[in-house]
Motif scaffolding. Structure first.
Motif: not given
Length: 91
Positions: A54-58, A14-20, A49-51, A35-40
């Motif tokens: 965001g991690e669960e969704i991404a 995971f890569m995080e900032d305040e909004q993403h 702010n609940q990191p 095999v690689r895939a991405h989520g945001r």
């Protein structure tokens, strides 16, 4: 009849900032294929702010994309092996 147990290890980063939050999921298959895939995920400015959320969704979005890529890969392998177009693999 003896069955061989096979295990796959899925990695999530995971890569995080305040909004993403961005997630990358990767699985290495027994044949060495990766095999690689991405989520945001994006946090609305009025949400707290609940990191972890965001991690669960991404992470879920990355894993969903990874699953779809694996289904496509399997479908393509079935077609290549059989020499015909097979029925779609449904989720």
């Amino acid at each position: 009849m003896m069955h061989t147990a096979v295990g796959w290890h899925v990695e999530l980063e995971f890569m995080e900032d305040e909004q993403h939050t961005r997630a990358v999921a990767m699985v290495r298959l027994p044949d060495g294929t990766e095999v690689r895939a991405h989520g945001r995920a994006s946090r609305h400015r009025v949400d707290s702010n609940q990191p972890r959320v965001g991690e669960e969704i991404a992470g879920a979005r990355a894993l969903n994309e990874l699953a779809m890529q694996l289904l496509t890969k399997a479908h393509d392998e079935i077609d290549a092996d059989s020499g015909r177009t097979s029925h779609p693999i449904n989720v």
